[in-house]
Design an enzyme around this catalytic site. Structure first.
Site, mmCIF file in Angstrom:
data_model
loop_
_atom_site.group_PDB
_atom_site.id
_atom_site.type_symbol
_atom_site.label_atom_id
_atom_site.label_comp_id
_atom_site.label_asym_id
_atom_site.label_seq_id
_atom_site.Cartn_x
_atom_site.Cartn_y
_atom_site.Cartn_z
ATOM 1 N N GLU A 205 20.515 27.481 -4.563
ATOM 2 C CA GLU A 205 20.103 26.382 -5.412
ATOM 3 C C GLU A 205 19.226 25.545 -7.049
ATOM 4 O O GLU A 205 19.611 25.530 -7.605
ATOM 5 C CB GLU A 205 19.725 25.019 -5.084
ATOM 6 N N GLU A 221 13.833 27.087 -7.213
ATOM 7 C CA GLU A 221 14.693 26.774 -6.477
ATOM 8 C C GLU A 221 15.303 25.391 -6.581
ATOM 9 O O GLU A 221 16.409 24.823 -6.069
ATOM 10 C CB GLU A 221 13.551 25.801 -5.203
ATOM 11 N N ARG A 223 16.465 23.411 -10.593
ATOM 12 C CA ARG A 223 16.698 23.037 -11.871
ATOM 13 C C ARG A 223 16.042 23.466 -12.891
ATOM 14 O O ARG A 223 15.093 22.212 -13.199
ATOM 15 C CB ARG A 223 17.686 21.946 -12.624
ATOM 16 N N ARG A 317 1.042 12.523 -7.065
ATOM 17 C CA ARG A 317 1.404 11.539 -6.050
ATOM 18 C C ARG A 317 1.757 10.638 -6.009
ATOM 19 O O ARG A 317 1.053 9.817 -7.051
ATOM 20 C CB ARG A 317 0.454 12.409 -5.153
#
Length: 344
Positions: A205, A221, A223, A317
């Site tokens: 992916e 993994e 873009r 976060r």
């Protein structure tokens, strides 16, 4: 005549029935070629300066090969092979890294990136989109869209299938160059013009756009958009995205430092320093309000994410109770705040 060039390459490509270039393959592009080599090419081709694409006949390619035999054996050998071509040949000479004016020039610069001769945003790509025709990429190469239906019918009548893998301005990188030391699970997801550093693994992916990439080693993994360059040892989680954009003049560059982790379905709109972590699912834009915490999780101040751009050792976060975006650092948040204040 100057014997200094920014780039030089001999290519073979595809033209439509009107003689318009659809694509060009440069097996061995050169950056800052040797002056002795340039002098021989200038003499053989009658080059008058500037950025030029010069159509080559098979006999000219053969003559060039002979002229370069004692100057550059690699280029001489390539030209010997090109002299046997049944497809159109071209010599592209770039005196400077200027805005693009032709399709062969555009393809040369995309090759320079994927051959790792220049890093993303190291080239002037102004004007690239109008110069890259939208074509059908097939198992018989590039085909002009206006000629596709006839070619499909012709193939059927001869008893075989003309397979169209994509319709796009950019081909996949691996049809032109496979850089050493990489793993690519799905080659269709890496465009020509991507910079894929040695030691990089791109999972199924993962996607790497042109004028973007990774220094490697690292794992992709998600873009990597145009305008993004990922540092060594970083991990871009599945579904993660970036917000870098490419525009003529005033490019926006989103760099990712070494040892970073961008979690699944996360995204960034600011450059990251070394060893940054962005929590899964967190989309961090330049204007995102971030609560800066000290070592005891006490609030120091609220600032925009762009003020933390490029800082090392940060953890971004989202507070599971309030939903607020928070940032912690291995360093004292007070010291970081003082450094930011001094910088401003």
């Amino acid at each position: 005549m100057s014997t200094t060039l920014f780039s030089l390459a001999f290519g073979v490509g595809t033209q439509n029935r009107q003689g318009t270039w659809l694509e060009v393959f440069y097996a061995q592009p050169l950056l800052n070629p040797a002056s002795e080599l340039v002098a021989k090419v200038v003499a053989q081709l009658g080059y008058q300066g500037g950025n030029q694409t010069i159509a080559l006949s098979n006999s000219q390619a053969s003559d060039l090969a002979e002229a370069l035999k004692n100057v550059d054996t690699t280029q001489a050998a390539l030209l010997t092979r090109l002299a046997e071509s049944q497809k159109p040949l071209v010599a592209t000479l770039l005196a400077e890294d200027a805005p693009l004016t032709s399709t062969p020039e555009a393809y040369l610069k995309l090759h320079l990136l994927s051959h790792r001769l220049v890093k993303p945003h190291g080239l002037n790509l102004t004007g690239i989109f109008p110069l890259l025709p939208n074509v059908a990429w097939t198992n018989q190469g590039a085909i002009d869209l206006a000629e596709l239906a006839e070619r499909q019918l012709e193939a059927r009548l001869k008893g075989y299938l003309l397979e169209v893998s994509s319709v796009d301005k950019f081909p996949k990188m691996t049809d032109y160059v496979v850089p050493a030391g990489v793993r690519i699970a799905d080659s269709a997801r890496i465009r020509l013009g991507a910079y894929v550093g040695e030691g990089t693994t791109v999972m199924h992916e993962g996607f790497v756009n042109f004028n973007a990439g990774t220094a490697g080693p690292g794992m992709i993994e998600g873009r990597v958009s145009a305008g993004v360059f990922v540092g060594k040892g970083s991990d871009l989680g599945g579904g993660c995205s970036t917000m870098g954009t490419l525009s003529g003049g005033g490019n926006i560059v989103i760099s990712v430092g070494e040892g970073c982790l961008i979690g699944a379905n996360a995204g960034i709109g600011i450059p990251l320093g070394d060893r940054n972590t962005v929590e899964s699912g967190l989309y961090l834009t330049a204007g995102t309000k971030v609560a800066l915490l000290d070592a005891d999780n006490n609030l120091v101040k609220v600032l925009k994410a762009r003020e933390l751009a490029g800082q090392p050792d940060l953890l971004f976060r989202r507070n599971s109770q309030s939903g607020a975006v928070e940032c912690k650092t291995h360093k004292s948040a007070i010291e970081l705040n003082e450094a930011l204040h001094a910088h401003n």
